[in-house]
Write an enzyme that holds these catalytic residues in place. Sequence first.
Site, PDB file in Angstrom:
ATOM      1  N   GLU A 118      22.429  19.108 -22.195  1.00  0.00           N
ATOM      2  CA  GLU A 118      23.366  19.385 -21.090  1.00  0.00           C
ATOM      3  C   GLU A 118      24.715  18.759 -21.379  1.00  0.00           C
ATOM      4  O   GLU A 118      24.879  18.035 -22.373  1.00  0.00           O
ATOM      5  CB  GLU A 118      22.794  18.831 -19.778  1.00  0.00           C
ATOM      6  CG  GLU A 118      21.626  19.635 -19.252  1.00  0.00           C
ATOM      7  CD  GLU A 118      21.119  19.040 -17.968  1.00  0.00           C
ATOM      8  OE1 GLU A 118      21.760  19.265 -16.928  1.00  0.00           O
ATOM      9  OE2 GLU A 118      20.105  18.341 -17.998  1.00  0.00           O
ATOM     10  N   HIS A 239      29.283  20.536  -9.145  1.00  0.00           N
ATOM     11  CA  HIS A 239      28.567  21.202 -10.241  1.00  0.00           C
ATOM     12  C   HIS A 239      29.372  22.444 -10.601  1.00  0.00           C
ATOM     13  O   HIS A 239      29.744  23.223  -9.707  1.00  0.00           O
ATOM     14  CB  HIS A 239      27.154  21.588  -9.813  1.00  0.00           C
ATOM     15  CG  HIS A 239      26.282  21.937 -10.977  1.00  0.00           C
ATOM     16  ND1 HIS A 239      26.466  23.080 -11.713  1.00  0.00           N
ATOM     17  CD2 HIS A 239      25.255  21.285 -11.554  1.00  0.00           C
ATOM     18  CE1 HIS A 239      25.556  23.115 -12.688  1.00  0.00           C
ATOM     19  NE2 HIS A 239      24.822  22.042 -12.613  1.00  0.00           N
ATOM     20  N   ARG A 285      31.000  17.262 -16.864  1.00  0.00           N
ATOM     21  CA  ARG A 285      31.097  18.161 -15.708  1.00  0.00           C
ATOM     22  C   ARG A 285      32.451  18.193 -15.024  1.00  0.00           C
ATOM     23  O   ARG A 285      32.871  19.223 -14.524  1.00  0.00           O
ATOM     24  CB  ARG A 285      30.097  17.718 -14.671  1.00  0.00           C
ATOM     25  CG  ARG A 285      28.936  18.591 -14.688  1.00  0.00           C
ATOM     26  CD  ARG A 285      27.990  18.221 -13.642  1.00  0.00           C
ATOM     27  NE  ARG A 285      26.700  18.597 -14.192  1.00  0.00           N
ATOM     28  CZ  ARG A 285      25.566  18.305 -13.658  1.00  0.00           C
ATOM     29  NH1 ARG A 285      25.529  17.599 -12.557  1.00  0.00           N
ATOM     30  NH2 ARG A 285      24.464  18.720 -14.205  1.00  0.00           N
ATOM     31  N   HIS A 346      27.925  18.557  -5.504  1.00  0.00           N
ATOM     32  CA  HIS A 346      26.574  18.427  -6.060  1.00  0.00           C
ATOM     33  C   HIS A 346      26.012  17.010  -6.004  1.00  0.00           C
ATOM     34  O   HIS A 346      24.846  16.834  -5.665  1.00  0.00           O
ATOM     35  CB  HIS A 346      26.643  18.895  -7.518  1.00  0.00           C
ATOM     36  CG  HIS A 346      25.336  18.923  -8.230  1.00  0.00           C
ATOM     37  ND1 HIS A 346      24.286  19.706  -7.827  1.00  0.00           N
ATOM     38  CD2 HIS A 346      24.901  18.254  -9.341  1.00  0.00           C
ATOM     39  CE1 HIS A 346      23.260  19.543  -8.660  1.00  0.00           C
ATOM     40  NE2 HIS A 346      23.602  18.654  -9.580  1.00  0.00           N
ATOM     41  N   ARG A 381      29.119  11.306 -13.440  1.00  0.00           N
ATOM     42  CA  ARG A 381      27.714  11.209 -13.859  1.00  0.00           C
ATOM     43  C   ARG A 381      27.406  12.193 -14.973  1.00  0.00           C
ATOM     44  O   ARG A 381      27.786  13.366 -14.904  1.00  0.00           O
ATOM     45  CB  ARG A 381      26.816  11.538 -12.666  1.00  0.00           C
ATOM     46  CG  ARG A 381      25.345  11.524 -12.966  1.00  0.00           C
ATOM     47  CD  ARG A 381      24.574  11.973 -11.755  1.00  0.00           C
ATOM     48  NE  ARG A 381      24.833  13.353 -11.484  1.00  0.00           N
ATOM     49  CZ  ARG A 381      23.959  14.337 -11.665  1.00  0.00           C
ATOM     50  NH1 ARG A 381      22.745  14.080 -12.117  1.00  0.00           N
ATOM     51  NH2 ARG A 381      24.276  15.580 -11.390  1.00  0.00           N
TER      52      ARG A 381
HETATM   53  C1  SIN Z   1      21.453  21.117 -13.407  1.00  0.00           C
HETATM   54  O1  SIN Z   1      20.343  21.613 -13.532  1.00  0.00           O
HETATM   55  O2  SIN Z   1      22.469  21.590 -13.914  1.00  0.00           O
HETATM   56  C2  SIN Z   1      21.598  19.895 -12.578  1.00  0.00           C
HETATM   57  C3  SIN Z   1      21.304  18.719 -13.382  1.00  0.00           C
HETATM   58  C4  SIN Z   1      21.931  17.505 -12.800  1.00  0.00           C
HETATM   59  O3  SIN Z   1      22.720  17.600 -11.874  1.00  0.00           O
HETATM   60  O4  SIN Z   1      21.673  16.416 -13.335  1.00  0.00           O
END
Ligand code: SIN
Length: 534
Positions: A118, A239, A285, A346, A381
């Site tokens: 991610e 998000h 993010r 988010h 975060r």
């Molecule tokens: C996501 O699935 O993108 C959320 C993961 C997160 O916010 O840590």
Amino acid sequence: MRMPKVIDTDYLVIGSGLAGLYFAAHASEHGRVTIITKRGLRDGTTFLAQAGIASVLGDDDSFETHIADTLTTGAGLCNENAVRLTVESGPERIKDLMDNFGVQFSEHSDGRLDLGLEGGHTRRRVAHIQDFTGEGLMFKLENAVRSNPKITILENTMAVDLLSNAKYGKSNSVFGAFILDRNTNTIDTVIAKATVIASGGAGKVYIYTSNPDTSNGDGIAIAYRAGAEVENMEFYQFHPTCLYHPSAKSFLISEALRGEGGILRRADGTAFMNSYHDMAELAPRDVVARAIDTELKKSGDDSVFLDMTHLDGDFLTKRFPNISRKLLEFGIDMTKVPIPVVPAAHYCCGGIKVDDSGRTNIPNLYAIGEASHTGLHGACRMASNSLLEALVYAYRAAQEVKNSTLERPQEIIPWKSGHAVSSDEGVVVSHNWDEIRRTMWNYVGIVRTDKRLSRAKARIDLIRDEIRNYYWNFLVTPELLELRNLALVADLIVYGAQRRHESRGLHFNMDHPHRSEFYHRNTLLFRGVGPSHS
Ligand code: SIN
């Protein structure tokens, strides 16, 4: 309404997400636990978590790499001790989930964990259960707590305020809480050696959010009212990719899709993330959400698009069964067409300030999970670090509470319900609720200015004045309690944002567009230095 009761327990847990249930399971080894949750056990944010738990589990990874990625994403404000502690405790917590709770993470055919990637992470390190990790975790933890005779679960029950010895002329320490039984509208009293706030974040403070209806910052608000220190509330994470669809209610499109190669495109099909950051779609993010916001403002379009169509269709439906199914319900086949996406609120990166065992500044009051501020996330975060943080600090708090001793007055002053006239003006509550959420979205969103923040402050102040009058004049209802908490949390966010004259991580102010060494510090708020607590 029935006669109010007094409930005696060792540990009171407010909230029932991963942090609360994991704490309860471990704390029950040395005491009785009472969990209160304002709706059902599964109605919190954990249940909706898609991606997973970040931890050093792959052969190519190391603690130092995970620490470095977290620090970079946190834009200079992480507490390095909290980062090291969390990262280094990760593998043991994951093993505990697998060995003692029966959690089965997704695996490759050779039995190795299938680790996701991610934003911000330079290695694959996200343990997941396909794309419904939260649901999978909650299923196992719910079984564990429901079958444990030392744990009592009170659903449809919400915290009203903490019980504090300060009200009895002693030094401030917490010995439980007033709670509202929503089934009977009765306010009961819980007496506990330790009270643990695990009530999650406050996404409902914004009109568009990936969070469920329960996330309105109750725990942060009640802790602040009791005198707890709260930090860094200005860092609210958006998000980048929630589904843009009139009936989708900001359904999350997991960052894990970008981890598998998803490309963000404008409506005309051009990819744009390369021009914003070297890591492109996998940038932290804050960068991706701001890039999308900029693109939407430039083009006037309603959404950008996440394109997965170049990836193998079978792989996508197997790896993301939950998201594929949900998208199909809205007539979107992600194997064939790009997904329309927009950012939405988010995650609350700030929260109740705690030490490395989840202790707040008030004796016998703890905070864990999203409601807390451990210093792990800094100004932004990194994805999937939060479930890890929830596990690590819940476990540590469960060890620490063993040392609590109950301090309580002989006689407890019962809850008084103002003039206790039943409110027939519920509509006022919902108007105020809407106004807060719109104000926050319009003026305290991804991109801020001094003027917008002042506007927001003026409106929130007015609403809080109105609630003060209203709250004390009418019978307390869950809606009114939530509104009062939501308004206070909004105030804390605005207050923090107004005092940070720089741009860093998730806080971007066009009037102060650069990072400043002067603000290389946390924003600490407490009664007396922060918005009014009443
Ligand atoms: C996501 O699935 O993108 C959320 C993961 C997160 O916010 O840590």
